[in-house]
Structure formats: C-alpha cells, structure tokens
Scaffold this motif. Structure first.
Motif, short mmCIF file in Angstrom:
data_model
loop_
_atom_site.label_atom_id
_atom_site.label_comp_id
_atom_site.label_asym_id
_atom_site.label_seq_id
_atom_site.Cartn_x
_atom_site.Cartn_y
_atom_site.Cartn_z
N LEU A 167 8.00 -2.30 -1.47
CA LEU A 167 8.27 -3.54 -2.20
C LEU A 167 8.54 -3.27 -3.68
O LEU A 167 9.42 -3.89 -4.28
CB LEU A 167 7.10 -4.51 -2.04
CG LEU A 167 6.91 -5.11 -0.64
CD1 LEU A 167 5.62 -5.93 -0.58
CD2 LEU A 167 8.10 -5.97 -0.25
N ARG A 168 7.80 -2.35 -4.25
CA ARG A 168 8.04 -2.00 -5.65
C ARG A 168 9.42 -1.37 -5.82
O ARG A 168 10.12 -1.63 -6.82
CB ARG A 168 6.95 -1.08 -6.18
CG ARG A 168 5.58 -1.75 -6.30
CD ARG A 168 4.57 -0.85 -7.00
NE ARG A 168 4.90 -0.69 -8.40
CZ ARG A 168 4.50 -1.51 -9.37
NH1 ARG A 168 3.75 -2.57 -9.08
NH2 ARG A 168 4.83 -1.29 -10.61
N ALA A 169 9.84 -0.58 -4.85
CA ALA A 169 11.19 -0.03 -4.89
C ALA A 169 12.22 -1.15 -4.78
O ALA A 169 13.28 -1.10 -5.40
CB ALA A 169 11.37 0.98 -3.75
N THR A 195 2.73 -10.20 -0.89
CA THR A 195 3.14 -10.61 -2.24
C THR A 195 1.97 -10.51 -3.20
O THR A 195 2.11 -10.02 -4.32
CB THR A 195 3.70 -12.04 -2.21
OG1 THR A 195 4.81 -12.09 -1.33
CG2 THR A 195 4.14 -12.48 -3.60
N TRP A 196 0.79 -10.96 -2.76
CA TRP A 196 -0.39 -10.83 -3.62
C TRP A 196 -0.71 -9.35 -3.86
O TRP A 196 -1.09 -8.96 -4.98
CB TRP A 196 -1.59 -11.52 -2.97
CG TRP A 196 -1.52 -13.00 -2.95
CD1 TRP A 196 -1.49 -13.81 -1.84
CD2 TRP A 196 -1.44 -13.89 -4.07
NE1 TRP A 196 -1.41 -15.12 -2.20
CE2 TRP A 196 -1.38 -15.21 -3.56
CE3 TRP A 196 -1.42 -13.70 -5.45
CZ2 TRP A 196 -1.30 -16.32 -4.39
CZ3 TRP A 196 -1.34 -14.81 -6.28
CH2 TRP A 196 -1.29 -16.09 -5.75
N SER A 197 -0.61 -8.52 -2.84
CA SER A 197 -0.88 -7.09 -3.01
C SER A 197 0.11 -6.47 -4.00
O SER A 197 -0.26 -5.61 -4.81
CB SER A 197 -0.78 -6.37 -1.66
OG SER A 197 -1.78 -6.82 -0.77
N LEU A 198 1.36 -6.90 -3.92
CA LEU A 198 2.37 -6.41 -4.85
C LEU A 198 2.01 -6.80 -6.28
O LEU A 198 2.09 -5.98 -7.21
CB LEU A 198 3.74 -6.97 -4.47
CG LEU A 198 4.91 -6.68 -5.42
CD1 LEU A 198 5.18 -5.18 -5.48
CD2 LEU A 198 6.16 -7.42 -4.97
N LEU A 199 1.60 -8.03 -6.48
CA LEU A 199 1.24 -8.50 -7.81
C LEU A 199 0.05 -7.72 -8.37
O LEU A 199 -0.03 -7.47 -9.57
CB LEU A 199 0.89 -9.99 -7.77
CG LEU A 199 2.06 -10.95 -7.57
CD1 LEU A 199 1.54 -12.35 -7.28
CD2 LEU A 199 2.96 -10.97 -8.79
N ALA A 200 -0.88 -7.35 -7.50
CA ALA A 200 -2.09 -6.65 -7.93
C ALA A 200 -1.88 -5.14 -8.08
O ALA A 200 -2.79 -4.44 -8.51
CB ALA A 200 -3.22 -6.91 -6.94
N SER A 201 -0.70 -4.66 -7.73
CA SER A 201 -0.47 -3.20 -7.72
C SER A 201 -0.18 -2.63 -9.09
O SER A 201 -0.05 -1.42 -9.23
CB SER A 201 0.69 -2.86 -6.77
OG SER A 201 1.92 -3.39 -7.25
N GLY A 202 -0.06 -3.49 -10.10
CA GLY A 202 0.14 -2.98 -11.45
C GLY A 202 1.33 -3.61 -12.12
O GLY A 202 2.01 -4.47 -11.55
N PRO A 203 1.60 -3.21 -13.38
CA PRO A 203 2.72 -3.76 -14.13
C PRO A 203 4.03 -3.60 -13.37
O PRO A 203 4.24 -2.62 -12.66
CB PRO A 203 2.73 -2.92 -15.42
CG PRO A 203 1.34 -2.41 -15.55
CD PRO A 203 0.86 -2.19 -14.15
N GLY A 204 4.88 -4.60 -13.50
CA GLY A 204 6.16 -4.55 -12.80
C GLY A 204 6.11 -5.19 -11.43
O GLY A 204 7.09 -5.15 -10.70
N GLY A 205 4.95 -5.78 -11.08
CA GLY A 205 4.83 -6.40 -9.77
C GLY A 205 5.51 -7.74 -9.66
O GLY A 205 5.51 -8.34 -8.59
N GLY A 206 6.10 -8.22 -10.75
CA GLY A 206 6.82 -9.49 -10.70
C GLY A 206 5.86 -10.67 -10.71
O GLY A 206 4.65 -10.53 -10.60
N GLY A 207 6.42 -11.87 -10.85
CA GLY A 207 5.64 -13.08 -10.71
C GLY A 207 5.87 -13.60 -9.31
O GLY A 207 7.00 -13.60 -8.83
#
Length: 356
Positions: A167-169, A195-207
């Motif tokens: 997802l980050r890619a 989506t929540w996991s992506l947001l919590a994965s660090g900077p650049g996770g988007g809103g």
C-alpha cells in the motif's frame, strides 16, 4: 490461524448467519482457510445458535442499484509499477481531468473487482485521480483466481506487513502520478482495517477513512467513530432522530441523550469521572479476564459500557481504559459485531439487574 484468517472466518460465519451464504458454501470457504469440518461446523453453530435450517439457502436476487457518482465516472486503465523488492504490482488507474488530489482505493477481501474499479472511476469523475491497488499482485492478481473464495483465502495468508508495504508503494506511485497534490486513502471492510494500518505505519501514510473494520491492529489510538474535530458535533445530529424514534416506538417515558462523537482522550475522561462517582464500567473485549455476569451491576448506581469498533479495541486502548477505571470484560463465548454487541450487553443487563 492468523488474526487475518480469523477475521475472514468470522466474516464467513456471520454471512452464513445473515442468510447471505448457504451452509454448504460457508463450510467450503472455511475449508479453504484451513479449518477442518468439525471446527468449521462449530463456528457456524456458534453464530447461528445451532439453527441452520433457515440459512441453508441463498438470498433472493435483487436488482442492483446504481452507485452515486456513476454518471460522471471516468474509465480505469490497468497499470503495473514496481513494488517492494522489485515485485510488480497491478492496479486500476483513473485519472481526473484536473485533479484536486489523489486517492488510494483499498479493496475488500474479494480482491480488485469491477466494483472497486468503479469506485476509482467515480473518484476521478469527482475530480480526484484514484489508484486501486491489487493486493494479490504477487500471486498473479485477482484475475488469476476463478473462485472468489480462493482469492479471499489467499489474501488472508499474506502477512499484514507485506500488505502495508504494498500500500505504501501504491501511495508512492499515486504521488508520482499527481505530483504536488495531497493524497488520501479509503478502504472497504477488509480494506478499511488496512487503511488504518497504513495510516499508523508512519509518515507518508496519507489521510484516510476506513469503511467497516477488519484486522487493522495498527490503527491510531486517538480515534472515535470518525477522526477530525469538524465531524464531532455531528454525533448528536446523526443519533438524535433515531433515539427519539426508538423511544416513541418502545413507549419510553424519556428520550435517551445522544452525545457528540468522542475520541479516545475524551472517552477516557468520561470513564474517570464515572469511576469517581462509583459507576461500574465494562470495556467489552474477547481478552477480558472478568466475565460480564460476574460484575456487580445490580448494586451499581451507574453503568458504563464501552464497545469497540469493528476489529475491536487495540492493546493501547484497552490498557488506557483499564488505567482509567474500566474492567476489561468478556461478554460471552463468541465475538460479536459492533452493531450487535451493545444490544446483547444491554439485554444481559436487564437480567442481571432489578430492571427486569
């Protein structure tokens, strides 16, 4: 069984209980997850109370409704880009004519379907270029699976950290395509948790915003029904009419108060205040060491129930609630959805207190 596989298994069992899946199909899908016949049958029985007679047939077909935004939707194009470790990732790309931003669309547990492609197209029609990533890319893509249930089973075997890395890619690729624009992410059911996991994965996770829940254990701790101060006042607006209608239909002499939406920090303050006033506070969770029926509800002057979102309260939230004075409590032998857990708990309170 991993937490992800358990989540998918519970979804299958619940769909069977709701009459969406026949017993035969539910058992087949649970078998694809690796459950034996005995364990699968026990899970279905737990969700249906042992009564499978009314759910041994599929639902009657209904005419599909037209999703909002379909008239202005733009077509999607199949694209491929490089993911983690050089693995090629597949996606559906929909470009807005004059993009105001970019949206990463995270599919549900069926994979990248035509419906998810249409979501990307509708975002583009509304002015936001959208990229719908296929999380089964490493396994040939969703199109490689002729059986949708097999696609779901394969998704459940992918390590969560790999899903987040993909997802980050996808966000990186989206930023390349809408350079200089703000990014967001949205997901559905299984994709909502990711989506929540992506947001919590660090900077650049988007809103982002997740529809439904899923196994996303890395969600931000300071969350409520919706994130953002601007949405908080809408809680009473959304729940008030329903409370008034329910009170009227059940012939109550009073209308229950519906407060504005609370984030975790505000909820903890409510718990501390209630505890200081002598209330019994139960935070419902499967890891609870106390049984719901054992708490001293009958003698309590006030009772507070805390029910988590789909996917459950995370470890940090449970620790904070316990520190504030809540008792992490096991309601019953099975995990319930958010929509039913509160109702079941209130019904149990009727029998455990002098109310009934």
């Amino acid at each position: 069984m991993t937490p992800l596989q358990r989540y998918v298994a519970e979804e299958i069992a619940t769909d069977h209980a709701d009459g969406i899946l026949t017993r035969r199909e539910a058992l087949r899908r649970l078998g694809l997850l690796g459950l034996g016949a005995t364990a699968a049958a026990a899970m279905l029985a737990a969700c249906t109370g042992g009564d499978t007679g009314i759910t041994d047939y599929g639902p009657a077909p209904t005419a599909p409704s037209t999703p909002p935004g379909s008239a202005a939707a733009l077509p999607t194009t199949a694209v491929t880009f490089t993911g983690p470790g050089g693995t090629p990732l597949q996606a559906a790309w929909a470009a807005a004519q004059q993009p105001r931003g970019g949206v990463l669309v995270v599919h549900e547990n069926k994979g990248l379907t035509d419906h998810i492609r249409s979501v990307a197209g509708r975002f583009a029609g509304a002015g936001y270029s959208a990229l719908a990533l296929d999380l089964l890319s490493a396994h040939g893509g969703t199109a490689a699976f002729t059986d949708p249930a097999a696609a779901t089973a394969e998704l459940s075997r992918i390590p969560p950290e790999q899903l987040v890395a993909d997802l980050r890619a996808g966000l990186d690729e989206l930023q390349r395509r809408v350079e200089g624009k703000k990014l967001g992410a949205t997901g559905f059911c299984f994709g909502g948790g990711l989506t929540w996991s992506l947001l919590a994965s660090g900077p650049g996770g988007g809103g982002g915003g997740g529809g439904g829940g899923g196994p996303g254990r890395g969600r931000p701790p300071a969350r409520g029904v919706a994130n953002g101060a601007a949405t908080a006042p809408k809680g009473a607006q959304m729940g008030g009419p329903g409370a008034r209608s329910a009170a009227r239909q059940s012939r109550r002499a009073y209308i229950p108060a519906v407060a504005d939406l609370h984030h975790t920090k505000a909820l903890l303050e409510v718990v501390r205040t209630a505890k200081a006033d002598g209330a019994v506070i139960a935070a419902l969770h499967e890891s609870g060491s106390a049984r719901f029926a054992e708490l001293p509800f009958a003698e309590a002057g006030a009772i507070v129930l805390v029910v988590g979102p789909e996917g459950g309260l995370d470890d940090a939230e449970l620790a904070a609630l316990a520190e504030a004075g809540a008792e992490v409590t096991l309601l019953g032998p099975t995990v319930l959805r958010t929509s039913t857990a509160a109702a079941v708990a209130l019904g149990a309170l009727g029998a455990l207190t002098p109310r009934w």
